[in-house]
Motif scaffolding. Structure first.
Motif, PDB file in Angstrom:
ATOM      1  N   SER A   5       4.398  15.917   7.361  1.00 11.21           N
ATOM      2  CA  SER A   5       5.518  14.985   7.538  1.00 11.21           C
ATOM      3  C   SER A   5       6.712  15.664   8.207  1.00 11.21           C
ATOM      4  O   SER A   5       7.373  15.063   9.055  1.00 11.21           O
ATOM      5  CB  SER A   5       5.916  14.342   6.213  1.00 11.21           C
ATOM      6  OG  SER A   5       6.380  15.302   5.303  1.00 11.21           O
ATOM      7  N   ASP A   6       6.992  16.913   7.855  1.00 10.85           N
ATOM      8  CA  ASP A   6       8.103  17.634   8.488  1.00 10.85           C
ATOM      9  C   ASP A   6       7.864  17.825   9.983  1.00 10.85           C
ATOM     10  O   ASP A   6       8.771  17.613  10.793  1.00 10.85           O
ATOM     11  CB  ASP A   6       8.315  18.999   7.828  1.00 10.85           C
ATOM     12  CG  ASP A   6       8.920  18.923   6.441  1.00 10.85           C
ATOM     13  OD1 ASP A   6       9.368  17.833   6.026  1.00 10.85           O
ATOM     14  OD2 ASP A   6       8.935  19.971   5.749  1.00 10.85           O
ATOM     15  N   ARG A   7       6.644  18.210  10.338  1.00  7.59           N
ATOM     16  CA  ARG A   7       6.342  18.432  11.761  1.00  7.59           C
ATOM     17  C   ARG A   7       6.382  17.116  12.542  1.00  7.59           C
ATOM     18  O   ARG A   7       6.891  17.067  13.658  1.00  7.59           O
ATOM     19  CB  ARG A   7       4.982  19.121  11.921  1.00  7.59           C
ATOM     20  CG  ARG A   7       4.880  20.483  11.222  1.00  7.59           C
ATOM     21  CD  ARG A   7       5.358  21.611  12.082  1.00  7.59           C
ATOM     22  NE  ARG A   7       5.521  22.836  11.329  1.00  7.59           N
ATOM     23  CZ  ARG A   7       4.884  23.962  11.571  1.00  7.59           C
ATOM     24  NH1 ARG A   7       3.999  24.034  12.544  1.00  7.59           N
ATOM     25  NH2 ARG A   7       5.154  25.038  10.871  1.00  7.59           N
ATOM     26  N   MET A   8       5.873  16.056  11.942  1.00  5.62           N
ATOM     27  CA  MET A   8       5.915  14.759  12.625  1.00  5.62           C
ATOM     28  C   MET A   8       7.361  14.304  12.823  1.00  5.62           C
ATOM     29  O   MET A   8       7.704  13.786  13.882  1.00  5.62           O
ATOM     30  CB  MET A   8       5.132  13.701  11.838  1.00  5.62           C
ATOM     31  CG  MET A   8       3.644  13.856  11.943  1.00  5.62           C
ATOM     32  SD  MET A   8       2.712  12.418  11.358  1.00  5.62           S
ATOM     33  CE  MET A   8       3.143  12.353   9.637  1.00  5.62           C
ATOM     34  N   ARG A   9       8.195  14.504  11.818  1.00  4.27           N
ATOM     35  CA  ARG A   9       9.593  14.093  11.922  1.00  4.27           C
ATOM     36  C   ARG A   9      10.295  14.835  13.049  1.00  4.27           C
ATOM     37  O   ARG A   9      10.978  14.234  13.873  1.00  4.27           O
ATOM     38  CB  ARG A   9      10.328  14.340  10.594  1.00  4.27           C
ATOM     39  CG  ARG A   9      11.797  13.942  10.629  1.00  4.27           C
ATOM     40  CD  ARG A   9      12.531  14.287   9.343  1.00  4.27           C
ATOM     41  NE  ARG A   9      12.209  15.604   8.791  1.00  4.27           N
ATOM     42  CZ  ARG A   9      12.681  16.761   9.269  1.00  4.27           C
ATOM     43  NH1 ARG A   9      13.482  16.777  10.306  1.00  4.27           N
ATOM     44  NH2 ARG A   9      12.334  17.903   8.696  1.00  4.27           N
ATOM     45  N   VAL A  10      10.107  16.147  13.112  1.00  6.33           N
ATOM     46  CA  VAL A  10      10.756  16.947  14.159  1.00  6.33           C
ATOM     47  C   VAL A  10      10.247  16.533  15.535  1.00  6.33           C
ATOM     48  O   VAL A  10      11.043  16.344  16.469  1.00  6.33           O
ATOM     49  CB  VAL A  10      10.543  18.457  13.910  1.00  6.33           C
ATOM     50  CG1 VAL A  10      11.010  19.280  15.107  1.00  6.33           C
ATOM     51  CG2 VAL A  10      11.274  18.901  12.642  1.00  6.33           C
ATOM     52  N   GLU A  33      -0.623  12.606  19.564  1.00  3.19           N
ATOM     53  CA  GLU A  33      -1.710  13.244  18.821  1.00  3.19           C
ATOM     54  C   GLU A  33      -1.930  14.678  19.293  1.00  3.19           C
ATOM     55  O   GLU A  33      -2.149  15.580  18.482  1.00  3.19           O
ATOM     56  CB  GLU A  33      -2.997  12.426  18.898  1.00  3.19           C
ATOM     57  CG  GLU A  33      -3.495  12.202  20.305  1.00  3.19           C
ATOM     58  CD  GLU A  33      -4.656  11.237  20.376  1.00  3.19           C
ATOM     59  OE1 GLU A  33      -5.800  11.702  20.292  1.00  3.19           O
ATOM     60  OE2 GLU A  33      -4.414  10.038  20.527  1.00  3.19           O
ATOM     61  N   LYS A  34      -1.812  14.916  20.584  1.00  4.67           N
ATOM     62  CA  LYS A  34      -2.020  16.268  21.117  1.00  4.67           C
ATOM     63  C   LYS A  34      -0.906  17.210  20.664  1.00  4.67           C
ATOM     64  O   LYS A  34      -1.171  18.330  20.241  1.00  4.67           O
ATOM     65  CB  LYS A  34      -2.087  16.215  22.643  1.00  4.67           C
ATOM     66  CG  LYS A  34      -2.417  17.545  23.275  1.00  4.67           C
ATOM     67  CD  LYS A  34      -2.574  17.427  24.773  1.00  4.67           C
ATOM     68  CE  LYS A  34      -2.881  18.784  25.383  1.00  4.67           C
ATOM     69  NZ  LYS A  34      -3.015  18.706  26.820  1.00  4.67           N
ATOM     70  N   SER A  35       0.344  16.759  20.752  1.00  3.32           N
ATOM     71  CA  SER A  35       1.450  17.631  20.355  1.00  3.32           C
ATOM     72  C   SER A  35       1.421  17.913  18.859  1.00  3.32           C
ATOM     73  O   SER A  35       1.761  19.009  18.414  1.00  3.32           O
ATOM     74  CB  SER A  35       2.801  17.037  20.765  1.00  3.32           C
ATOM     75  OG  SER A  35       3.093  15.869  20.015  1.00  3.32           O
ATOM     76  N   GLY A  55      -1.161  20.624  18.091  1.00  2.22           N
ATOM     77  CA  GLY A  55      -0.622  21.921  18.497  1.00  2.22           C
ATOM     78  C   GLY A  55       0.471  22.408  17.565  1.00  2.22           C
ATOM     79  O   GLY A  55       0.522  23.584  17.196  1.00  2.22           O
ATOM     80  N   ALA A  56       1.350  21.498  17.154  1.00  2.00           N
ATOM     81  CA  ALA A  56       2.461  21.872  16.277  1.00  2.00           C
ATOM     82  C   ALA A  56       1.974  22.316  14.911  1.00  2.00           C
ATOM     83  O   ALA A  56       2.546  23.228  14.302  1.00  2.00           O
ATOM     84  CB  ALA A  56       3.413  20.689  16.127  1.00  2.00           C
TER      85      ALA A  56
END
Length: 118
Positions: free
Chosen positions: A85-90, A99-101, A104-105
Motif C-alpha cells: 500500500s505504501d509503494r502504491m500510494r507513492v 502494473e509494470k512500475s 519494479g518498485a
C-alpha cells in the motif's frame, strides 16, 4: 520448499489454485507463478492474498492487470500489505502507478525506492 509439504491439498492448495484462475490467470500462468514463487501456495487466502488483491482493485487496477501483474511477478503477493500500500500510494502520488512500475518498485530496497521518489 519443505513447508509446502505440510499443506492440505483440499484446504490450501486447491482453493489457492482455483482462486488464481478466477482472477483471470490461465492455468499456464498459474503454473509459472507457482514455479517462480512456490511460497505463494502457503499464503492464506483470507488473511493475505485476497486483501492484497482488493488493495490493487481499490487503486484502480482492472482484473486483467492484476492477473498479468501476478503472472509476471508473483512475489508481489509475498510482500507485506503495508509495503504494497505504501509503494502504491507513492507511485500514485507521482502519477506513475502502473502494473509494470509497481512490480519494479516492490523489488527495490527501501533506500533505492526512497531515493527514486524524493
Amino acid at each position: 520448499f519443505p513447508p509446502l509439504l505440510g499443506l492440505s491439498l483440499e484446504q490450501n492448495l486447491k482453493p489457492t489454485l482455483q482462486w488464481l484462475v478466477t482472477l483471470g490467470m490461465s492455468k499456464t500462468q498459474v503454473a509459472k507463478a507457482i514455479l517462480t514463487f512456490p511460497p505463494l501456495l502457503g499464503l492464506s487466502l483470507q488473511r493475505n492474498l485476497k486483501p492484497k488483491v482488493l488493495a490493487l482493485y481499490e487503486r484502480g487496477f482492472a482484473e486483467t492487470q492484476i492477473a498479468s501483474c501476478i503472472a509476471r511477478f508473483p512475489q508481489l503477493l509475498g510482500y507485506s500489505s503495508r509495503r504494497l500500500s505504501d509503494r502504491m500510494r507513492v507511485l500514485d502520488d507521482h502519477g506513475r502507478l502502473t502494473e509494470k512500475s509497481l512490480c519494479g518498485a516492490m523489488q527495490r530496497t527501501d533506500a533505492k525506492f526512497t531515493a527514486t521518489f524524493k
